[in-house]
Design a protein around this motif. Structure first.
Motif, PDB file in Angstrom:
ATOM      1  N   LEU A 154       4.776  -1.328   1.277  1.00 40.99           N
ATOM      2  CA  LEU A 154       4.630  -0.392   2.324  1.00 40.99           C
ATOM      3  C   LEU A 154       3.621   0.599   1.968  1.00 40.99           C
ATOM      4  O   LEU A 154       3.292   1.716   2.675  1.00 40.99           O
ATOM      5  N   LYS A 155       2.741   0.656   0.815  1.00 40.65           N
ATOM      6  CA  LYS A 155       1.832   1.423   0.512  1.00 40.65           C
ATOM      7  C   LYS A 155       2.600   3.185   0.085  1.00 40.65           C
ATOM      8  O   LYS A 155       2.040   3.740   0.828  1.00 40.65           O
ATOM      9  N   ARG A 156       3.697   3.008  -0.348  1.00 36.19           N
ATOM     10  CA  ARG A 156       4.297   4.223  -0.623  1.00 36.19           C
ATOM     11  C   ARG A 156       4.425   4.618  -1.836  1.00 36.19           C
ATOM     12  O   ARG A 156       5.339   4.106  -2.819  1.00 36.19           O
ATOM     13  N   PRO A 157       3.615   5.341  -2.588  1.00 37.70           N
ATOM     14  CA  PRO A 157       3.579   5.805  -3.989  1.00 37.70           C
ATOM     15  C   PRO A 157       4.921   6.278  -4.685  1.00 37.70           C
ATOM     16  O   PRO A 157       5.172   5.878  -5.611  1.00 37.70           O
ATOM     17  N   GLU A 158       5.579   7.168  -3.904  1.00 36.24           N
ATOM     18  CA  GLU A 158       6.555   7.833  -4.348  1.00 36.24           C
ATOM     19  C   GLU A 158       7.816   6.535  -4.848  1.00 36.24           C
ATOM     20  O   GLU A 158       8.607   6.650  -5.748  1.00 36.24           O
ATOM     21  N   LEU A 159       7.815   5.485  -3.707  1.00 38.38           N
ATOM     22  CA  LEU A 159       8.758   4.167  -4.125  1.00 38.38           C
ATOM     23  C   LEU A 159       8.153   3.589  -5.403  1.00 38.38           C
ATOM     24  O   LEU A 159       9.111   3.072  -6.136  1.00 38.38           O
ATOM     25  N   GLY A 209       8.004  -0.584  -2.355  1.00 37.69           N
ATOM     26  CA  GLY A 209       6.765   0.449  -2.097  1.00 37.69           C
ATOM     27  C   GLY A 209       5.376  -0.115  -2.038  1.00 37.69           C
ATOM     28  O   GLY A 209       4.523   0.549  -1.569  1.00 37.69           O
TER      29      GLY A 209
END
Ligand code: SF4
Length: 267
Positions: A240-245, A237
């Motif tokens: 990938l800069k994915r806050p939910e992950l 996360g």
């Protein structure tokens, strides 16, 4: 700085992941049932050698997590874990292939080695004892699948056993694998680590520590078989800069901690 096998192996897997974990403080949420159960099981094994009731200790230790909302895999459950654990403890006692003299001294043995530049390396050896009459250092593992045994000699390439052999100077090593499955199985795997392997591991540690201290943290990304490290990386996360992950997998305690070597105890 105190280094451990967990740190060195995380750096070798992906230096960027090492930075996230040990410098930025992003830790994996300690929510995986199998890992927590493994710790409880090893405490019960210790009780066995101390001539206490290991099943009662397992119930007590694992009982503390009865209401913890783990995400159990497939058919797993709190009850299933404990039943498998009790079967494995009974089988281990029946097999009677492992001896530990003076268990208070020879279980969870702390070993420390000095490294250049005021650093050191710490390891906790699960046990020093004998398997089938051969004196050796012993590592316990709980898992759901058997360790590969072929071709002959494969275990001599296990980096954790090489590391423990390096820090202790002990050549004969054993991996006792507790396989949690329908019919519980215990593998008693033995290997001899050579002096050359220990020297090579020592050089690997020094090179890796040198890279950490000069802040070299390139991403070793990989998504295709067999180097598909990113697909199972808890730091995905962040890359990938994915806050939910990030939220699902990680919790943050900023900064490196002198207590990071405690990870070894759950390794
Ligand atoms: S997701 Fe891939 S590149 Fe990013 S830290 Fe994990 S292994 Fe390294």
């Amino acid at each position: 700085m105190t280094y451990s096998y967990t740190q060195i192996s995380q750096y070798l897997r992906c230096p960027r992941s090492y930075r996230y974990r040990y410098l930025d403080g992003w830790r994996e949420k300690d929510s995986r049932a199998a890992m927590v159960f493994g710790r409880c099981f090893e405490t019960a094994l210790g009780a066995y050698f101390l001539r206490e009731d290991p099943s009662a200790v397992l119930f007590k230790e694992w009982g503390a997590f009865r209401d913890t909302p783990f995400e159990y895999k497939k058919a797993d459950s709190w009850d299933r874990f404990v039943h498998q654990g009790v079967h494995l403890l009974q089988k281990f006692a029946q097999d009677d292939r492992v001896r530990i003299a003076r268990p208070k001294e020879n279980l969870q043995v702390k070993m420390l080695r000095t490294l250049p530049e005021n650093n050191d390396f710490v390891a906790y050896i699960d046990a020093l004892g004998a398997v089938d009459g051969t004196d050796c250092l012993i590592d316990w593992k709980t898992t759901t699948s058997r360790y590969p045994e072929e071709p002959e000699g494969l275990l001599t390439l296990d980096p954790q056993l090489i590391c423990y052999s390096w820090i202790s100077g002990i050549s004969d090593v054993a991996l006792v694998v507790f396989v949690r499955k329908q019919l519980p199985e215990i593998q008693y795997l033995k290997a001899t680590i050579s002096e050359e392997q220990r020297r090579e591991f020592g050089r690997l540690v020094e090179t890796t520590v040198g890279r950490v201290e000069t802040a070299q943290f390139p991403a070793h990304s990989g998504i295709r078989f067999p180097q598909n490290g990113c697909t199972s990386c808890s730091h995905l996360g962040l890359c990938l800069k994915r806050p939910e992950l990030i939220d699902i997998n990680l919790t943050r305690r900023p900064g490196a901690s002198d207590l990071d070597w405690l990870d070894e105890l759950s390794g």
